[in-house]
Every structure is written in structure tokens, then in C-alpha cells.
Design a protein around this motif. Structure first.
Motif, PDB file in Angstrom:
ATOM      1  N   LEU A 869       0.817  -1.221   0.000  1.00 24.92           N
ATOM      2  CA  LEU A 869       0.000   0.000   0.000  1.00 24.92           C
ATOM      3  C   LEU A 869       0.847   1.267   0.000  1.00 24.92           C
ATOM      4  CD1 LEU A 869      -3.137  -0.538   2.273  1.00 24.92           C
ATOM      5  CD2 LEU A 869      -3.075   0.255  -0.082  1.00 24.92           C
ATOM      6  N   SER A 870       2.072   1.167   0.460  1.00 23.01           N
ATOM      7  CA  SER A 870       2.935   2.344   0.517  1.00 23.01           C
ATOM      8  C   SER A 870       3.967   2.343  -0.604  1.00 23.01           C
ATOM      9  CB  SER A 870       3.644   2.397   1.871  1.00 23.01           C
ATOM     10  OG  SER A 870       4.361   1.190   2.103  1.00 23.01           O
ATOM     11  N   ARG A 877      -0.066   1.295  -6.296  1.00 25.46           N
ATOM     12  CA  ARG A 877      -0.957   1.586  -5.160  1.00 25.46           C
ATOM     13  C   ARG A 877      -2.419   1.461  -5.569  1.00 25.46           C
ATOM     14  NH1 ARG A 877       2.590   5.929  -4.666  1.00 25.46           N
ATOM     15  NH2 ARG A 877       0.962   7.496  -5.022  1.00 25.46           N
ATOM     16  N   ARG A 912      -3.225   6.624   2.741  1.00 29.93           N
ATOM     17  CA  ARG A 912      -3.713   6.790   1.371  1.00 29.93           C
ATOM     18  C   ARG A 912      -4.889   7.776   1.318  1.00 29.93           C
ATOM     19  NH1 ARG A 912       0.140   4.441   1.322  1.00 29.93           N
ATOM     20  NH2 ARG A 912       0.729   6.533   0.688  1.00 29.93           N
ATOM     21  N   ASP A 916      -2.272  11.479  -0.226  1.00 33.85           N
ATOM     22  CA  ASP A 916      -1.860  10.771  -1.429  1.00 33.85           C
ATOM     23  C   ASP A 916      -2.420  11.471  -2.653  1.00 33.85           C
ATOM     24  OD1 ASP A 916      -0.822   8.900  -3.179  1.00 33.85           O
ATOM     25  OD2 ASP A 916      -1.464   7.181  -2.012  1.00 33.85           O
ATOM     26  N   ALA A 920      -5.560   8.043  -5.851  1.00 27.72           N
ATOM     27  CA  ALA A 920      -5.426   7.054  -4.793  1.00 27.72           C
ATOM     28  C   ALA A 920      -6.431   7.322  -3.677  1.00 27.72           C
ATOM     29  CB  ALA A 920      -4.000   7.059  -4.248  1.00 27.72           C
TER      30      ALA A 920
END
Length: 1101
Positions: A869-870, A877, A912, A916, A920
Motif C-alpha cells: 500500500l505504501s 498503489r 492513502r 496521497d 489514490a
């Protein structure tokens, strides 16, 4: 008047009238004779024929000028006598013939019979016509002797002059019909059939008249169109009858090489006679060829269908009788015949097809090498001119030209190899097809249309055949034509070539063109597909069967060689998109030794192509090439039937790759090919096809996933298999997925994007196979609990102690929601365990028994998503968020495993959401909504603390910008983010059972979006938020809305009570009024339909 049946009685009645007419030639006397003749019987008149004709003939011979009306009445009277009697004497026939012709001869000093009246001309022509029909038996042949040649020539010239120069249509037609009778080609059946010698004699005689007759008739045929169609039709018929007689192959074969020597008395006559020897034959054929060319050009485009129909008869008659003598003329004649196959008139079409069928059945072309050579030359000329014609003609002209080409090929039939064995002919024909079939590759939409992953497209493909029918035959757009009929004719041309031609020769030649240049590759592939279909006799329309039957082993060998070329990496993996990953994959495949370029270097959504020369035209061309090759695979399967099963090992895997392609056109074409393979190989569905061949497919996927740098398309094969199969496939692919996960653990940086595509396909399939059923059961369980709880609440009697307890619980819940308790951590720990236990009430054994394989798979995938996720790449992502949402759906029924995973994923998900890229954030909010739906109030405190403040502040800060924006704002990313948050926020509040303070924050943030200044979609989304708030806390929502706009005045029920005053009372209409009134009305309807219970359900502390 009495009828005189005996010659004596008739003679007695007719003698005075005849004597009177002989003495005085007047119209009255002729009329009197005509009236008496009506009373005479046929047999009696036959006996007195010469006697009665004498005064009439005498009237015509009297020297000096005569009245035309008198001559006309005399001729009509002669005609009536001849109609009722037979001429049995040769002398009488010749004399009458001469006398009647003299009536048409021009007066001295004039060369044209124009001074005569039209009535007289018509009467004389009809009298001649009657005379020829009244001649008895062999008497008529006395007129066709060398000695009578001058007389016949005189008559022919007179009739031709009338046919050409007269303006009156009836005279033209009558003169032509009379001339037809004169050359013994009458349409009626009354005449005696001539034997060979008699026909030969007449042919020799009429050869003298052929130049004059043919030239004059050609002028009549090509004359002013105002003359009507009947004279033209009559002239065409007379032309081919006289030419067919004089130039008949059978007669010319019997003509001696040298002219016979005649007696001295016949020398003058012999000068007029023509010897039909080789020299004369050649010279005449050349001249007739010019005339026929002229006639064909005019008649083939004549507006009246009967003229075109007669032209078909002309070709038929001459081809049947003069196929050798007029062989040089058949380039024009066959062109006309073939061109009329597509005539607008059905009668012309059907007759033309009959003639062509007859030519094929009689093997006229097959047995005549000269005629086959003529057709070959015509074909060569047409193939040379074809590109120019297709570039300059309109659609109707193109249809005519291609119909001509197809007709030549059909007429050649088995002799088509004469053309194919000639390098020049084959080169011309193939290059013409390459140029004509050039596709239009300028349409950007072909490149833009993408296939988007959708859960509804996964699952058993029982109805796939039906859905694919719409797009199976994707319409192609060509550079030189738009009419579908033109493409159908080109298909038939290729199929006829394949049907009659040498398949090995044709396949080898067009495979050479396929490999020679990218310019010809698409066209060559189209031709190859149609050649194979034609060779198998599929959808081909021919006139005659081929001489050598089809050898299926040869055909299969050709198909294998074509398939190998089609699926070669250089021709199968072409750049079809500006997607960086796809381009890098194609380059890695085409350039062995280079690894795939990683896609994680840039976080931009729209990435430029890596190669500057990859234009839209190139991508469009590549897409069509792949589609044509896919259509070819389907065609080959249809040709081989069940025999194609032996080729599935090499053909199925590449087709499945393309079925998973992101380009919509390629994907749809590949699906159509899969359907074709199913039908050909007798599989019930695509699902059966995949399941029965899954062993080697899975093996190929597993091997290719280990070398993704060079085989990047394995994920597409797996995606297609999952998309069109069912849960029975899972055990087969489980090991492959575990391999993917273990490989992903070792190469996060390089191959994450590709592996995520595989995992997304797997999870989408699992949701389709297992998620819906588990979700339905869970939903039914929750619904049953809610109904039972509501029912018990509705039936119980509320006591004062319960009301007191309600308020105490309410105060306590409010303190908890506002965080006013001294030990927050204890509160949180107190809150989490009971909530965690609410899910497994009915599944206490979940923690003890192992998870089902699909749920364990989802859990393993979710583990990887947490770490990814990062990732620094935005594309990665976004894909991770998509996969994560699917994992949550699959794990939904297994709360003991889902809630801990949700706890672990929460920090990365929050990042997120709040810091982000907008894309995202949009995707993460969607995941959040799914988590809230599946996990319930487990996320309440986390959402309230970590996310809600950011969402509300974002909504408040963006509201002024959206209120003053124009219509273009609806297409921005900011608008889409606002819309997504507003659409999901209401359901989040309801699912998470938010507290009052949080609900107030949401209401305050969304209230501004009820303004009429906001875009309509944002207004509607804001309304949906308040509709959800009505479900959670209708009283607070009602109060808030009335503070903005209160449509009613509320009077106190008792004078001791103070009047109710709300801020919205008495306000003037403003930007919020319409939406607020609408929401209040909906709330009123909700309250009237479902009266609320006096106590509010409170969550346990």
C-alpha cells in the motif's frame, strides 16, 4: 353475303371485279375486290390465287405515276390473299417478292425511300412478311440460290435502310422483323427446319450481306435512346442470329479451303458470292469484334432491362455457336455477361446466372484453351487496373468491377491454375488484392476503447456465445471503399481462388507477401483466411465442381504453417497501447535479451510512449493485424472441425492471451475465436474448453510466470481462464497462485505491477464464485436478527423505568462519543472485544477449523497488499487498493480473520486517504466504504478519529470552488473526489453507527452542498447523505433542516406552553430552499410509512 366454297362459284363472283380492276385501277375497284374476297372460302381462293393476284400485280406494274393510297390498298389486298393461301410456285414467289420490293424502291434520282408515306412502307413490309410465311415447303428455298442473290441483296438493303433511317418506331420494328424472316431466323415455329446442307448454303449466301447487315444493325443498336427499347431489342436479336448463322463453328469447319470453280454463266454471280475461307474468317472476326465491343458497351448500361436481357442472349448464342470463330470477341462478351450477374433486374440476373451455369456445365471454357487464354488475359488486364478503378469509381462501379473479376474466376473454374502458374498473372492479382484490401487505420477510437475489468464478466460462460455474436464479425473500415457488398465480393474472389487453385502455391505466395512487408501483412492475412475457407468449400459460390477433390492432410499442413507464422512472437505481440507497461512488455518479447522495463519509475497517470515512432496509426494497424489473425484461427477451427483439437496445444494458449488483452477490439475478437473453436471442436461452452484443457494451460502459465521478463502475458491467460470458468478451476490454479505470491515476496520492486494484475484476476473470480453467496447468507442472518429485534420492540410495553434507563444510557453514550471519560484506552478496549465477538456468534468454530481454501487465499493476498500500500508507484498503489477491496469481500463471512486484517491495514489505508494522489484517495475511499460495510462498527472510533475530520474539512474547503465552477468542473478529478465522498459518507455513517457529534460534523459539512449553486450531481449526492442520516438520527436531521428552512408554523398545543421558534421560520426563499423542502418531504413520508418506536436502540456500552 353468301360464301363461295367451290372454285366455279368463286370464279363467277370474282371475274367481274377482277376484269373491272384490270381495266380501271382505282381504290374503289380494289375495295370491291377486297369485299368479294371476304366471301370466298380458303380452298377456293387457293385454286384462284394467281387469277386474283393478276389484276393486283398488273396495277403495280402499270407504268407512270400512281397514287400512294392506291398502291397501299393494292398491297394490303395482296397481303390478305397471301395470308389466306400458300405460294406453291417458285416463279410466283420470286416475282411477287420483286414486285413488292419495287414498291419500296426510291423514285429515280432519289437514294432514300423517304418520299413514300409511312402507311405505304408499313403495308409493303407487312406484305413481304406475309409472303415469306406463305411460301410452301421447299418453295422458299428457291429464293436462296446464288442466282437470286441480287434480289435478296436489294430487299436486304431496302429493309436495312428503313430500320436505320425511319423515325417511326413501328416501321423500324416491322422492318427488323421482316429482315429476320428473310434470313430464315424467324421466331415462329411454322418454318421447316433446315438440314446441314441447306443451312450451309444459306450461310454462304448471307455471308455476302454480313458486313452491311452487321454495321447497320450496330448503328441501330447504338442509336438515339429516344427510339425506345423495342427497336434495339429487335436489332440485337437479328444481329446475333445472322452472325451466329454465318460465323457458326460447325459451318466454317465444313467450308473447303479453296473456292469452287463455277461455269462461265455463273461467273458474274460468283463475284457476288463470298468464300468463307480462313482469311475471310479472320478478317471478319476482327471487324465483328469491333462492332461487338461497341454494342456491348452501349447495351450493358442501357436503362431498359429488356435490352440488357437480350444482350445476355447475344452472348449465350454466340458463345454456343461461335466460340472458336469469334474467340477474340469474347473478352468483351464475357465481360458483359459477368457484369450483368448483379443487374438490378431480377430477370436479367437469373437469366445471366443460367447462362453462366450452362457454360460451366457444358465445359465450354474448360475444353477451349483459346477461350481460357482470353479469360486469363482479361483477368490480367483487370487485375492491373483494379487499384486505379477502386480508387476512382463510386461504390456501384466498384461492385461491378469486382463482380467482373469474380465472374472471370468462376468461368475459368478448374482452369484457374493457368493463371496461378504464371508468375506475372499471380503477381498482378495478388498485388491488386493487397492494394484494394488496405485498411483505414486512422480511427483513434479503436485504440481508445479499452476492456475494463468487471466482476460481472467473470463466471461460467454458458451465455457467452450469445453475447459474442454481436461483435464476432467486427466491421472493418477500408481505405478505398465503404460498401459492405464490395468486401463480400472480395471475400468470394479469395474463396474461389482457394477452391479451384493450388492451395500450397497460393499459401506460399501470400505467406511471402505477409513476411515481405508490414504494409501488406494485414491484407495478406485476410486473403490467407479466405483462401483456407474457400479450399474447404466453406461459404464459396461456384459454377462447377473442382476436378481434384480436397486433401484434408494438405489443408491441415497449410493451416499449421499459417498458424505458426501468425503466433510467432514478432507477429503476435505487437504494441497496441501507449501504456508504459504494455509497451515495455511488447519490446521485451520482440527483442530477446532485453528485460521488461519496470513501471514504477513514474507516478503519472498518463505516461508518454517509450518509443517516439509508435503513433496512433501504428497501434491501430497492430490491433487490426492481431484481430485478423485471431479471426483466422477461428476460421481454421471451423474448417478442420474436431481435427482442430490436435492443434489446441499450440493455438489455445495464444488465443487466451488475447482474450485477456486490455484493448477491447482484440479481447472481443479473441472471445469470438474461442466460441468458434468451441463450435468446431464440439465443446459445449468456453468453460468446458478451458476446463478440459486446463492441465497444459496451467503448466504453461506456471512456466511463463517464472520468466516474466520474456513472457509477460501469462497473467492474461490466467485472467481469461478465471473469467470464463467456475470454482472447479480453483484447485488447478491454486499452486500457480502460491507461486505468484512467493515470487512477489522476492521481487516487489520489479514485477509488482504484473503480479498484482494476476492477483486481481484471481480475487475478482473468487468474489464472483464465493463472495456473493457468503454475503447473501450473512445479510440474511443480519436481516433476520434485525426483524426479530424490531418485532420484540414493537410488541413490548414501555414503562417509566425503561424511559429513565433510556435517558441514562443516552447520556453515557454521548459522553463516550465525545471522549469525556477519564480512561480513553480502557474505553477503547472495552469497546473492541464485544464488537469483535458480535461477528462470530454463529461461527464459533471458525477459529478452530482451518479456513476454506479460497478464504485462505484471500487472506494471503491481503497480507501482501498491506506491504504494497505504501509503494512508490501510483499505478501499483491503485492496483493494490483494488485487490484489497476484493479481499475484504471474500473474507467477509470470516470475521475472526477479517477484523485483525482490517486492524493491520488501517494505518496504511489512512495514509492513502489523507495524504496521497487524488486518484489514490478516490480508490482508498471506495475501499473504506467496503470495509465499513463488511466490518461494521469495528471501525467507528478509528474512522471518527483518523479520517472523518479530514473528509469534512476537505468538503468544506472545496465547496466554494465547486459552487462557482462552470460545467467543465464536472470532468475534473476534484469533482469526482467530492462526488465519491458525498455518495459514500451517508452509508458510512449508517454502517458505522456514528455518534451524535460525528453526525453533526457530517451534516454541517454536507449542508452547503444542498445549495442550488452546486453542480446537480453534488446536490443529489448531498441529498443521499441526509437520507442516510434520517435513518440514523431522524430527529436531529429534522431539526437541522428546519433551522435552514421551516415551511410550517408550529402552534403550541396549550396556551401555557411557549411557541416553538425555529431559525428557518419566515425566511425568504434562498439557494437551499428547494433541496431542504424535498428532504423534509421525504422525511415526512418515511415517518408516515414507518412510525418510530418510543425508545431508541442503543449500542451496548
Amino acid at each position: 353475303m353468301a360464301v363461295f366454297d367451290t372454285p366455279q362459284e368463286a370464279f363467277g363472283a370474282l371475274r367481274p371485279v377482277c376484269v373491272q380492276l384490270t381495266r380501271v385501277q382505282t381504290m374503289e375497284n380494289v375495295a370491291r375486290l377486297q369485299a368479294h374476297l371476304a366471301a370466298v372460302g380458303a380452298s377456293a381462293l387457293q385454286e384462284l390465287q394467281e387469277y386474283v393476284l393478276f389484276p393486283l400485280r398488273f396495277a403495280l406494274k402499270v407504268p407512270g405515276p400512281k397514287q400512294e393510297r392506291l398502291v397501299q390498298s393494292v398491297v394490303q389486298c395482296i397481303s390478305s390473299i397471301l395470308a389466306a393461301t400458300c405460294v406453291k410456285k417458285q416463279e410466283l414467289l420470286q416475282e411477287l417478292f420483286s414486285e413488292l420490293c419495287t414498291c419500296l424502291s426510291p423514285p429515280s434520282g432519289s437514294s432514300k425511300p423517304t418520299s413514300l408515306s409511312e402507311e405505304l412502307k408499313l403495308a409493303v413490309i407487312q406484305a413481304l412478311h406475309t409472303l415469306m410465311h406463305s411460301a410452301y415447303g421447299d418453295v422458299i428455298l428457291s429464293l436462296y440460290q446464288p442466282s437470286t442473290l441480287p434480289l435478296l441483296g436489294f430487299a436486304v438493303s431496302l429493309l436495312l435502310g428503313l430500320a436505320e433511317q425511319e423515325k417511326a418506331k413501328q416501321i423500324k420494328i416491322s422492318a427488323l422483323k421482316c429482315l429476320q424472316v428473310l434470313v430464315l431466323q424467324c421466331d415462329c415455329q411454322e418454318h421447316r427446319h433446315l438440314d446441314e446442307d441447306e443451312a450451309q448454303q444459306c450461310g454462304d449466301l448471307f455471308a455476302s450481306f454480313l458486313p452491311g447487315i452487321s454495321i447497320t444493325l450496330s448503328r441501330v443498336i447504338t442509336g438515339d435512346i429516344k427510339q425506345g427499347h423495342k427497336p434495339t431489342v429487335s436489332a440485337i436479336r437479328l444481329f446475333y442470329l445472322i452472325v451466329g448463322l454465318v460465323m457458326a463453328d460447325a459451318q466454317l469447319a465444313r467450308v473447303p479451303k479453296n473456292k469452287e470453280k463455277l461455269s462461265v454463266e455463273q461467273n458474274r454471280i460468283s463475284e457476288l458470292m463470298v468464300h468463307r475461307g480462313p482469311d475471310w474468317r479472320k478478317s471478319t472476326a476482327e471487324k465483328l469484334s469491333l462492332l461487338l465491343h461497341k454494342i456491348v458497351e452501349f447495351s450493358s448500361v442501357h436503362p431498359h432491362w429488356k435490352v440488357r436481357l437480350e444482350l445476355v442472349e447475344l452472348v449465350h448464342h454466340l458463345l454456343r455457336n461461335c466460340s472458336q470463330s469469334l474467340v477474340d470477341s469474347f473478352s468483351h462478351l464475357l465481360k458483359a455477361l459477368v457484369g450483368l450477374v448483379n443487374d438490378e433486374n431480377s430477370e436479367v440476373q437469373s437469366r445471366c446466372n443460367e447462362v453462366l451455369q450452362g457454360i460451366a456445365e457444358q465445359r465450354i471454357v474448360a475444353q477451349n484453351r483459346a477461350l481460357a487464354d482470353v479469360l486469363s488475359e482479361n483477368l490480367h488486364s483487370l487485375a492491373t487496373a483494379l487499384p486505379r478503378l477502386m480508387n476512382s469509381q463510386d461504390d456501384m462501379g466498384k461492385v461491378s468491377t469486382l463482380s467482373l473479376l469474380l465472374g472471370y474466376l468462376k468461368l475459368l473454374g478448374p482452369k484457374i491454375n493457368i493463371v496461378l502458374n504464371s508468375v506475372s498473372h499471380l503477381h498482378r492479382l495478388s498485388k491488386a488484392l493487397m492494394q484494394v484490401l488496405e485498411l483505414d487505420v486512422t480511427d483513434v477510437k479503436i485504440v481508445e476503447d479499452r476492456r475494463w475489468d468487471c466482476a460481472s464478466t467473470y463466471g461460467p460462460s454458458g451465455s457467452l456465445q450469445h453475447s459474442v455474436q454481436k461483435s464476432r464479425c467486427q466491421k472493418k473500415y477500408f481505405r478505398f471503399f465503404t460498401e459492405e457488398k464490395v468486401f463480400q465480393l472480395l471475400q468470394q474472389v479469395c474463396r474461389v481462388l482457394g477452391y479451384y487453385g493450388n492451395v500450397y502455391l497460393l499459401v506460399d505466395h501470400f505467406m511471402g507477401l505477409y513476411s515481405e512487408s508490414g504494409m501488406y501483412r494485414k491484407q495478406a492475412a485476410m486473403v490467407l483466411n479466405e483462401l483456407i475457407a474457400g479450399a474447404a468449400g466453406v461459404g464459396v459460390d461456384v459454377l462447377q465442381e473442382r476436378e481434384v477433390s480436397l486433401n484434408m492432410d494438405d489443408l491441415k499442413g497449410s493451416i499449421v504453417s499459417i498458424l505458426d507464422e501468425y503466433t510467432d512472437q514478432a507477429n503476435w505481440y505487437l504494441i497496441t497501447s501507449i501504456d508504459t507497461e504494455e509497451i515495455s512488455h511488447e519490446h521485451s518479447v520482440q527483442r530477446s535479451g532485453l528485460t521488461a522495463r519496470p513501471g514504477g519509475a513514474c507516478s503519472s497517470v498518463l505516461l508518454p510512449p517509450l518509443e517516439p515512432h509508435v503513433t496512433t496509426r501504428t497501434m491501430n494497424s497492430n490491433i487490426w493485424q492481431i484481430c485478423i489473425q485471431l479471426e483466422g484461427v477461428g476460421c481454421f477451427a471451423a474448417v478442420l472441425g474436431k481435427e482442430f483439437r490436435l492443434l489446441l496445444l499450440s493455438a489455445l494458449y495464444p488465443v487466451l492471451e488475447k482474450a485477456g488483452d486490455k484493448t477491447l477490439l482484440i479481447s472481443e475478437t479473441a472471445l469470438g475465436t474461442l466460441v468458434d473453436i468451441c463450435e468446431a471442436c464440439s465443446y459445449d461452452s468456453v468453460q468446458c474448453l478451458i476446463n478440459e484443457n486446463s492441465d497444459y494451460l496451467v503448466n504453461g502459465i506456471s512456466l511463463n510466470l517464472r520468466q516474466l521478463a520474456h513472457q509477460p502475458h501469462a497473467s492474461q491467460v490466467l485472467d481469461t481462464m478465471l473469467r470464463h470458468s467456475d470454482a472447479s478451476l480453483l484447485p488447478l490454479v491454486e499452486d500457480v497462485i502460491q507461486d505468484v505470491l512467493s515470487t512477489l515476496d522476492q521481487s516487489y520492486n520489479n514485477q509488482a505491477s504484473t503480479f498484482l494484475r494476476v492477483l486481481h484476476s484471481v480475487m475478482t473470480a473468487l468474489v464472483q464464485w464465493f463472495g456473493s453467496s457468503c454475503g447473501e447468507e450473512h445479510q440474511q442472518r443480519q436481516t433476520a436478527e434485525w426483524q426479530s429485534r424490531t418485532l420484540s420492540q414493537g410488541q413490548q410495553v414501555v414503562t417509566s423505568q425503561e424511559v429513565e434507563q433510556f435517558f441514562l444510557d443516552y447520556v453515557r453514550q454521548k459522553q463516550i462519543a465525545e471522549g469525556n471519560l477519564p480512561d480513553t484506552e480502557d474505553e477503547e478496549t472495552d469497546e473492541v472485544p464485544p464488537l469483535a465477538k458480535t461477528e462470530p456468534k454463529n461461527s464459533d468454530t471458525d477459529g478452530e477449523t482451518p479456513l476454506p481454501s479460497h478464504a485462505q487465499l484471500a487472506k494471503d493476498v491481503m497480507e501482501r497488499c498491506i506491504h504494497l500500500l505504501s509503494d512508490g508507484n501510483l499505478r501499483v498503489r491503485l492496483k493494490v487498493l483494488d485487490v484489497l477491496e476484493l479481499c475484504v469481500t471474500v473474507l467477509h463471512p470470516h470475521g475472526n480473520h477479517l477484523l485483525p486484517m482490517a486492524h493491520r491495514v488501517w494505518p496504511a489505508l489512512v495514509t492513502r486517504l489523507i495524504s496521497d494522489d487524488p486518484l489514490a484517495v478516490l480508490r482508498a475511499f471506495k475501499v473504506l466504504c467496503t470495509l465499513a460495510q463488511k466490518c461494521g462498527d469495528f471501525l467507528r472510533q478509528r474512522f471518527s478519529k483518523d479520517v472523518l475530520p479530514k473528509l469534512t474539512s476537505s468538503l468544506l474547503s472545496q465547496a466554494p470552488a465547486s459552487a462557482r465552477a462552470g460545467p467543465v468542473y464536472n470532468h475534473t478529478l476534484a469533482f469526482k473526489l467530492q462526488l465519491a465522498v458525498l455518495q459514500g459518507l451517508g452509508s458510512l455513517c449508517e454502517k458505522l453507527d456514528m455518534g451524535e457529534s460525528d453526525l453533526n460534523k457530517v451534516a454541517d459539512a454536507c449542508l452547503i452542498y444542498l445549495s442550488a449553486k452546486q453542480p446537480m450531481k453534488l446536490q443529489e449526492a448531498a441529498q443521499s447523505v441526509f437520507l442516510h442520516l434520517m435513518q440514523v438520527d431522524p430527529d436531529s436531521t429534522w431539526l437541522l433542516l428546519n433551522e435552514v428552512c421551516c415551511p410550517h408554523q408550529y402552534e403550541p398545543p396549550h396556551a401555557s406552553l411557549r411557541p416553538v421558534k425555529l431559525s428557518g421560520m419566515g425566511r425568504q426563499r434562498n439557494e437551499f430552499t428547494d433541496n431542504v423542502l424535498l428532504l423534509l418531504e421525504r422525511l415526512q413520508q418515511q415517518e408516515s410509512v414507518t412510525p418510530r418506536v418510543g425508545t431508541q436502540e442503543v449500542s451496548p456500552p
